[in-house]
Design a protein around this motif. Structure first.
Motif, PDB file in Angstrom:
ATOM      1  N   LEU A 222       0.932  -1.567  -0.084  1.00 36.90           N
ATOM      2  CA  LEU A 222      -0.337  -0.580   0.337  1.00 36.90           C
ATOM      3  C   LEU A 222       0.891   1.704   0.015  1.00 36.90           C
ATOM      4  O   LEU A 222       1.764   1.857   0.711  1.00 36.90           O
ATOM      5  CB  LEU A 222      -0.984  -0.418   1.564  1.00 36.90           C
ATOM      6  CG  LEU A 222      -1.516   1.252   1.025  1.00 36.90           C
ATOM      7  CD1 LEU A 222      -2.738   1.026   0.740  1.00 36.90           C
ATOM      8  CD2 LEU A 222      -2.439   1.760   2.672  1.00 36.90           C
ATOM      9  N   GLY A 223       0.547   2.204  -0.945  1.00 35.46           N
ATOM     10  CA  GLY A 223       1.139   3.285  -1.301  1.00 35.46           C
ATOM     11  C   GLY A 223       3.058   3.266  -2.062  1.00 35.46           C
ATOM     12  O   GLY A 223       3.452   4.276  -1.870  1.00 35.46           O
ATOM     13  N   VAL A 224       3.014   2.495  -2.081  1.00 33.78           N
ATOM     14  CA  VAL A 224       3.819   1.735  -2.886  1.00 33.78           C
ATOM     15  C   VAL A 224       4.053   0.401  -4.539  1.00 33.78           C
ATOM     16  O   VAL A 224       4.596   0.890  -5.234  1.00 33.78           O
ATOM     17  CB  VAL A 224       5.451   0.399  -2.107  1.00 33.78           C
ATOM     18  CG1 VAL A 224       6.905  -0.335  -2.429  1.00 33.78           C
ATOM     19  CG2 VAL A 224       5.428   1.183  -0.004  1.00 33.78           C
ATOM     20  N   ILE A 225       3.588   0.427  -4.321  1.00 30.18           N
ATOM     21  CA  ILE A 225       2.726  -0.113  -6.386  1.00 30.18           C
ATOM     22  C   ILE A 225       2.093   0.043  -6.335  1.00 30.18           C
ATOM     23  O   ILE A 225       0.784  -0.216  -5.598  1.00 30.18           O
ATOM     24  CB  ILE A 225       3.474  -2.427  -5.422  1.00 30.18           C
ATOM     25  CG1 ILE A 225       2.977  -3.187  -4.629  1.00 30.18           C
ATOM     26  CG2 ILE A 225       4.848  -2.199  -5.645  1.00 30.18           C
ATOM     27  CD1 ILE A 225       3.012  -3.918  -5.286  1.00 30.18           C
ATOM     28  N   ILE A 232      -1.007  -4.717  -4.718  1.00 27.22           N
ATOM     29  CA  ILE A 232      -0.814  -5.753  -6.130  1.00 27.22           C
ATOM     30  C   ILE A 232      -1.504  -5.805  -6.875  1.00 27.22           C
ATOM     31  O   ILE A 232      -1.457  -6.032  -8.171  1.00 27.22           O
ATOM     32  CB  ILE A 232      -0.406  -6.449  -4.750  1.00 27.22           C
ATOM     33  CG1 ILE A 232       0.387  -7.864  -6.080  1.00 27.22           C
ATOM     34  CG2 ILE A 232      -1.558  -7.948  -4.582  1.00 27.22           C
ATOM     35  CD1 ILE A 232       0.784  -8.966  -4.581  1.00 27.22           C
ATOM     36  N   GLU A 233      -3.389  -5.900  -6.319  1.00 28.16           N
ATOM     37  CA  GLU A 233      -3.908  -5.758  -7.731  1.00 28.16           C
ATOM     38  C   GLU A 233      -3.797  -4.600  -9.132  1.00 28.16           C
ATOM     39  O   GLU A 233      -4.019  -4.501  -9.988  1.00 28.16           O
ATOM     40  CB  GLU A 233      -5.866  -5.633  -7.343  1.00 28.16           C
ATOM     41  CG  GLU A 233      -6.158  -6.840  -6.511  1.00 28.16           C
ATOM     42  CD  GLU A 233      -6.909  -6.696  -5.762  1.00 28.16           C
ATOM     43  OE1 GLU A 233      -7.845  -7.282  -5.003  1.00 28.16           O
ATOM     44  OE2 GLU A 233      -7.861  -5.049  -5.676  1.00 28.16           O
ATOM     45  N   GLU A 234      -3.701  -3.054  -8.302  1.00 33.60           N
ATOM     46  CA  GLU A 234      -3.705  -2.036  -8.923  1.00 33.60           C
ATOM     47  C   GLU A 234      -2.002  -2.674  -9.906  1.00 33.60           C
ATOM     48  O   GLU A 234      -1.813  -2.648 -10.775  1.00 33.60           O
ATOM     49  CB  GLU A 234      -3.663  -1.147  -8.302  1.00 33.60           C
ATOM     50  CG  GLU A 234      -3.007   0.071  -9.373  1.00 33.60           C
ATOM     51  CD  GLU A 234      -3.015   1.505  -8.771  1.00 33.60           C
ATOM     52  OE1 GLU A 234      -3.774   2.660  -9.155  1.00 33.60           O
ATOM     53  OE2 GLU A 234      -2.233   1.817  -7.595  1.00 33.60           O
ATOM     54  N   HIS A 235      -0.684  -2.958  -9.637  1.00 31.38           N
ATOM     55  CA  HIS A 235       0.070  -3.756 -10.281  1.00 31.38           C
ATOM     56  C   HIS A 235       0.010  -4.163 -11.169  1.00 31.38           C
ATOM     57  O   HIS A 235       0.838  -4.033 -11.908  1.00 31.38           O
ATOM     58  CB  HIS A 235       1.218  -3.978  -8.956  1.00 31.38           C
ATOM     59  CG  HIS A 235       2.592  -4.242  -9.230  1.00 31.38           C
ATOM     60  ND1 HIS A 235       4.078  -3.743  -9.949  1.00 31.38           N
ATOM     61  CD2 HIS A 235       3.087  -5.898 -10.258  1.00 31.38           C
ATOM     62  CE1 HIS A 235       4.273  -4.449 -10.342  1.00 31.38           C
ATOM     63  NE2 HIS A 235       3.921  -5.072 -10.710  1.00 31.38           N
ATOM     64  N   PHE A 236      -0.997  -5.373 -10.472  1.00 29.88           N
ATOM     65  CA  PHE A 236      -0.822  -6.389 -12.115  1.00 29.88           C
ATOM     66  C   PHE A 236      -2.128  -5.999 -13.126  1.00 29.88           C
ATOM     67  O   PHE A 236      -2.434  -6.294 -13.721  1.00 29.88           O
ATOM     68  CB  PHE A 236      -1.218  -7.451 -11.493  1.00 29.88           C
ATOM     69  CG  PHE A 236       0.104  -8.674 -11.110  1.00 29.88           C
ATOM     70  CD1 PHE A 236       0.439  -9.154 -11.985  1.00 29.88           C
ATOM     71  CD2 PHE A 236       0.559  -8.570  -9.792  1.00 29.88           C
ATOM     72  CE1 PHE A 236       1.672  -9.146 -11.683  1.00 29.88           C
ATOM     73  CE2 PHE A 236       1.683  -8.547  -9.535  1.00 29.88           C
ATOM     74  CZ  PHE A 236       2.175  -9.567 -10.341  1.00 29.88           C
ATOM     75  N   GLY A 237      -2.797  -4.895 -13.264  1.00 25.77           N
ATOM     76  CA  GLY A 237      -3.521  -4.042 -13.848  1.00 25.77           C
ATOM     77  C   GLY A 237      -5.469  -3.976 -13.829  1.00 25.77           C
ATOM     78  O   GLY A 237      -6.213  -3.672 -14.496  1.00 25.77           O
TER      79      GLY A 237
END
Ligand SMILES: Cc1ncc(COP(=O)(O)O)c(C=O)c1O
Length: 405
Positions: A222-225, A232-237
């Motif tokens: 949270l706040g990092v990726i 993590i969900e946002e990191h993978f699209g």
């Protein structure tokens, strides 16, 4: 004075601790644990016994610890609610502020509902114990955080470990396990000692193939990726979803506390079944106020996330190109692998003499051939700070012969 038999029996344990501490921290300048640092208000520097040092091992990823808006929110919460929460949430301890904070966590986590615990540790222990018990199976990554491991042990469920970030091994573990009961897979989104990211799409596929639930610990995510720091969900699209999202309010969010977000049904279950939530005092008002304000700043100021992502990639590149071993790091957490526990301590001492704090992580937290300094980039670090840090880490590494002079 006579020593009772009870103390005599305890003596070997006390001795073992003393031996372990003294073997690594024998000299004053080798001391690394429990050092009382005083942070400067608006910089990444700290004071240690009159010495000004650049802190590179803190967790305040968004640089919001000491932020005047967050401090003001904590004070305002105390003005209204006082210092304590008067008991557990289920009885007199619930405040409107807790409900406001939970609504904000649910918004950031993009879930129907959320529940706030008094720490991330309590959130993990409480969630695993409320979801699983005897007859159920929990599958954990070998590098999962200790609070997940402790939650598993207390739950009474069968616990199976799979190799770090290895979905094929998880698949084999699931195939070989008792198919009855709840099957819960738990991973860290970002691993705190290595800075690598869980392979979410592959893990989701394996979980679906075996009717297993997937839970992630977003403590270092949270706040990092993710493009806006949502994890993590946002990191993978954004197209792969987890079943249970959990995190802490003690890292990018500069307070204390932990959270779980999910369906309204899941959160209702946890509210009535998670023992550390039911039987421990509610989050103190100042912490809830600070966390709420920081979550709002995270959403308003995505440039903080971008800064951390840019500067951590830059620092990692400088260090690896100079020959440092940084493992599989791809986030703000960067391990500087030194080898044995002693070498990691030597390196930490040399770094401090070069003006920068990188704290050692040694066995049993990591294998003792992979002892390291665990450093982290935050939004408090300016580009110039990162250059200073890189220079100091490399100077110390040359002195310790971790890289060629
Ligand atoms: C991955 C992970 N989960 C949970 C925790 C526990 O969080 P807290 O410090 O809020 O208890 C930590 C703390 O270091 C962590 O690194």
């Amino acid at each position: 004075m006579t020593v009772s038999g009870g103390w005599t029996r305890l003596q070997p344990k006390l001795e073992a601790t003393r031996r372990r501490v003294r073997s690594l921290e024998s000299e004053p300048d080798r001391r690394n644990s429990f050092m009382p640092y005083t942070p400067e208000r608006d910089s990444a520097y700290v004071d240690l016994d009159g010495q000004r040092l650049l802190m590179m091992s803190g967790y305040s990823y968004l640089g919001l610890s000491g932020d005047e808006r967050v401090v003001a929110a904590a004070k305002a919460a105390m003005d209204v609610y006082g210092t304590g929460a008067h008991g557990v949430r289920a009885l007199a301890g619930s405040l409107p502020l807790h409900e406001e904070l939970e609504a904000e966590v649910a918004r950031v986590a993009e879930r129907e509902a959320a529940l706030v615990f008094s720490s991330g540790y309590a959130a993990n222990v409480g969630t695993v114990g409320a979801l699983c018990g005897p007859g159920d199976t929990v599958f954990i990554d070998k590098y999962d955080h200790a609070s997940i491991v402790d939650g598993c042990q207390l739950s009474g469920a069968t616990v199976t470990r799979f190799r770090h970030n290895d979905p094929d091994h998880l698949d084999r573990r699931l195939r070989a396990s008792d198919p009855s009961g709840v099957r819960l897979v738990i991973v860290d989104s970002v691993y705190s000692m290595d800075g690598d990211i869980a392979p979410l799409p592959e893990l989701r596929e394996v979980c679906d193939a075996h009717d297993a639930l997937l839970m992630v610990d977003e403590a270092h995510a949270l706040g990092v990726i993710g493009a806006t720091g949502k994890g993590i969900e946002e990191h993978f699209g954004g197209s792969v979803r987890v079943d249970v999202k959990l995190g802490t309010l003690s890292k990018a969010i500069p307070a204390t506390g932990g959270w779980v977000a999910g369906s309204a049904e899941l959160i209702e279950h946890l509210r009535y079944q998670a023992r550390p939530f039911l039987f421990s005092a509610a989050l103190a008002p100042a912490q809830a106020g600070a966390a709420l304000e920081a979550l709002r700043i995270l959403q308003r100021e995505p440039e903080r996330v971008a800064h951390v992502q840019r500067e951590s990639a830059r620092l990692r590149t400088i260090l690896t190109e100079a020959g440092m071993r940084t493992g599989q790091s791809e986030t703000a957490v960067i391990p500087l692998i030194a080898g044995s526990d002693e070498r990691a301590y030597d390196y930490a001492t040399a770094c401090r003499k070069a003006g920068v704090i990188g704290l050692p992580v040694v066995s049993p937290a990591v294998p003792n051939t992979l002892a390291r300094l665990r450093i982290a980039v935050t939004a408090r670090h300016s580009t110039a700070d990162i250059d200073v840090a890189a220079e100091a880490f490399l100077t110390a590494a040359r002195q310790c012969r971790l890289i060629e002079a």
